[in-house]
Design an enzyme around this catalytic site. Structure first.
Site, mmCIF file in Angstrom:
data_model
loop_
_atom_site.group_PDB
_atom_site.id
_atom_site.type_symbol
_atom_site.label_atom_id
_atom_site.label_comp_id
_atom_site.label_asym_id
_atom_site.label_seq_id
_atom_site.Cartn_x
_atom_site.Cartn_y
_atom_site.Cartn_z
ATOM 1 N N THR A 191 0.788 -1.136 0.173
ATOM 2 C CA THR A 191 -0.018 -0.118 -0.122
ATOM 3 C C THR A 191 1.111 1.296 -0.072
ATOM 4 O O THR A 191 2.162 0.984 0.409
ATOM 5 C CB THR A 191 -1.043 -0.035 1.036
ATOM 6 O OG1 THR A 191 -2.051 -0.799 1.212
ATOM 7 C CG2 THR A 191 -1.374 1.240 1.771
ATOM 8 N N ARG A 219 -14.100 -6.608 -2.176
ATOM 9 C CA ARG A 219 -13.559 -6.550 -0.841
ATOM 10 C C ARG A 219 -13.054 -5.332 -0.833
ATOM 11 O O ARG A 219 -12.564 -5.020 -1.367
ATOM 12 C CB ARG A 219 -12.726 -7.579 -0.781
ATOM 13 C CG ARG A 219 -11.846 -7.557 0.591
ATOM 14 C CD ARG A 219 -10.609 -6.931 0.593
ATOM 15 N NE ARG A 219 -9.657 -7.204 1.719
ATOM 16 C CZ ARG A 219 -8.530 -6.473 1.958
ATOM 17 N NH1 ARG A 219 -8.266 -5.513 0.987
ATOM 18 N NH2 ARG A 219 -7.859 -6.500 2.993
ATOM 19 N N GLY A 221 -10.585 -2.993 1.997
ATOM 20 C CA GLY A 221 -9.858 -3.313 3.091
ATOM 21 C C GLY A 221 -9.799 -1.982 4.299
ATOM 22 O O GLY A 221 -10.827 -1.099 4.049
ATOM 23 N N THR A 242 -0.495 0.214 6.951
ATOM 24 C CA THR A 242 -0.447 -0.723 5.788
ATOM 25 C C THR A 242 -0.299 -2.123 6.470
ATOM 26 O O THR A 242 0.127 -2.355 7.627
ATOM 27 C CB THR A 242 0.707 -0.545 5.003
ATOM 28 O OG1 THR A 242 0.963 -1.877 4.171
ATOM 29 C CG2 THR A 242 2.090 -0.470 5.838
ATOM 30 N N GLY A 243 -1.168 -2.981 5.843
ATOM 31 C CA GLY A 243 -0.956 -4.248 6.538
ATOM 32 C C GLY A 243 -2.527 -5.411 6.188
ATOM 33 O O GLY A 243 -3.231 -5.020 5.100
ATOM 34 N N GLY A 245 -5.710 -5.732 6.205
ATOM 35 C CA GLY A 245 -6.682 -4.888 6.519
ATOM 36 C C GLY A 245 -7.922 -5.214 7.348
ATOM 37 O O GLY A 245 -8.292 -4.417 8.019
HETATM 38 N N1 ASP Z 1 -4.200 -2.664 4.048
HETATM 39 C C1 ASP Z 1 -4.451 -2.865 2.668
HETATM 40 C C2 ASP Z 1 -5.626 -3.615 2.633
HETATM 41 O O1 ASP Z 1 -5.774 -4.639 3.170
HETATM 42 C C3 ASP Z 1 -3.216 -3.795 2.097
HETATM 43 C C4 ASP Z 1 -1.836 -3.258 2.516
HETATM 44 O O2 ASP Z 1 -1.659 -2.251 3.108
HETATM 45 O O3 ASP Z 1 -1.039 -3.872 2.071
HETATM 46 O O4 ASP Z 1 -6.190 -3.639 1.688
#
Ligand code: ASP
Length: 322
Positions: A191, A219, A221, A242-243, A245
């Site tokens: 992200t 979907r 996030g 980020t992560g 979601g």
């Molecule tokens: N947080 C984002 C999601 O879940 C993905 C990411 O941050 O890497 O869509």
């Protein structure tokens, strides 16, 4: 003293008192896995982050607003194929890119978001337009794209987002799923985001993503969710996450970082590290960038790496991946 001179002095003093020596910006390019990055890829990523930070910092240095700086930084990263946002967005299980983004100003809680959009070149710009030109906070899918068309936002063909590398990632994720092997979350995420404090003490945050590889169509996030992927609150902090979601939504990560500063008097470093550790305990992978009202920055993560960098009026340019 003449009335004009008096007025000048009042205005000068007010702006002097209100502006601050502390300002700065941090950006991230996601906490997805970067174990196999070649030296060349690493260099490209670091160069793009440095370049983006320097340009965004110039906006702040010239007295520009934090909302302009974060929008600019995120749009720059959206235009690069190196990151999972805009041009570099990953594919969902139908082989289509669906993008999410949000932006928030801590000055007045102005907030805008878009989700599940497929043809907008810069989702972050559309998110800001939602905040500034509608009475809503979030627009999704077709409605968001109609709004984009009506206001003249740049719309592109889906070919613009085509990526051999991301198709390979999708194939790999599908193969693993079919074989009953669970893909590591880190293999699917990425992200971009930015947080900034300007000389007037205004904090802003912005986040944009293609989401997670092989996600279900439709979907959404955490990235477009105000309080989860993005939060900005003057006098307290600004956060972009980020992560994985789903966890970041359930734990309201971005707002939680600021709430612990606001109510528990924690500093930004403790507050954000604590939350990332708590997430790790429940196997929720990711990271975040945060800035407080004195331009202190925290960039913790619980994954193998997180593409990140910062530059402030009191600290030099710093870019790292691991
Ligand atoms: N947080 C984002 C999601 O879940 C993905 C990411 O941050 O890497 O869509």
């Amino acid at each position: 003293m003449k009335v004009k001179t008096l007025l000048f002095l009042i205005i000068f003093q007010t702006s002097y008192i209100m502006s601050s020596d502390n300002f700065g910006i941090a950006v991230h390019g996601g906490a997805g896995v970067m174990k196999n990055l070649s030296e060349e890829q690493k260099q490209k990523i670091e160069n793009k982050i440095s370049d983006t930070l320097i340009k965004a910092y110039t906006i702040l240095e010239k007295g520009g607003s934090s909302i302009d700086a974060v929008e600019f930084a995120v749009a720059e990263l959206e235009d690069s194929p190196l990151f999972n946002a805009g041009k570099g967005s990953v594919y969902n299980s139908n082989g289509v890119q669906e993008m999410d983004a949000s932006i928030m100003s801590g000055k007045d809680r102005m907030a805008g978001a878009v989700a599940s959009i497929q043809r907008i070149k810069n989702p972050i710009k559309l998110a800001r337009k939602v905040a500034e030109s509608t009475e809503h906070v979030m627009l999704v899918g077709e409605g968001a794209e109609i709004f984009a068309k009506n206001i003249g936002e740049t719309i592109v063909d889906q070919d613009y987002f085509y990526s051999e590398k991301n198709l390979k990632r999708l194939k790999k994720a599908k193969a693993k799923k079919n074989a009953g092997i669970q893909s590591a979350t880190q293999d699917k995420i990425g992200t971009v985001g930015a947080v900034a404090l300007d000389i007037n003490g205004n904090i802003s945050a912005a986040t944009s993503t293609g989401g997670m590889t092989n996600k279900m169509p439709g979907r959404v996030g955490d990235s477009p969710i105000i309080g989860s992927g993005t939060w900005a609150q003057n006098g307290v902090c600004g956060v972009s996450s980020t992560g994985h979601g789903e966890y970041f939504i359930k734990y309201q990560v971005a707002r939680e970082v600021c709430a612990r500063i606001e109510y528990l008097d924690k500093n930004i470093s403790t507050s954000s590290k604590e939350i990332l550790n708590e997430l790790k305990n429940i196997d929720a992978e990711g990271g975040l960038i945060a800035i407080d009202s004195e331009a202190n920055i925290a960039m913790p993560f619980n994954t193998d790496g997180m593409i990140r960098g910062s530059i402030t009026s009191k600290s030099i340019l710093n870019v790292a991946i691991y």
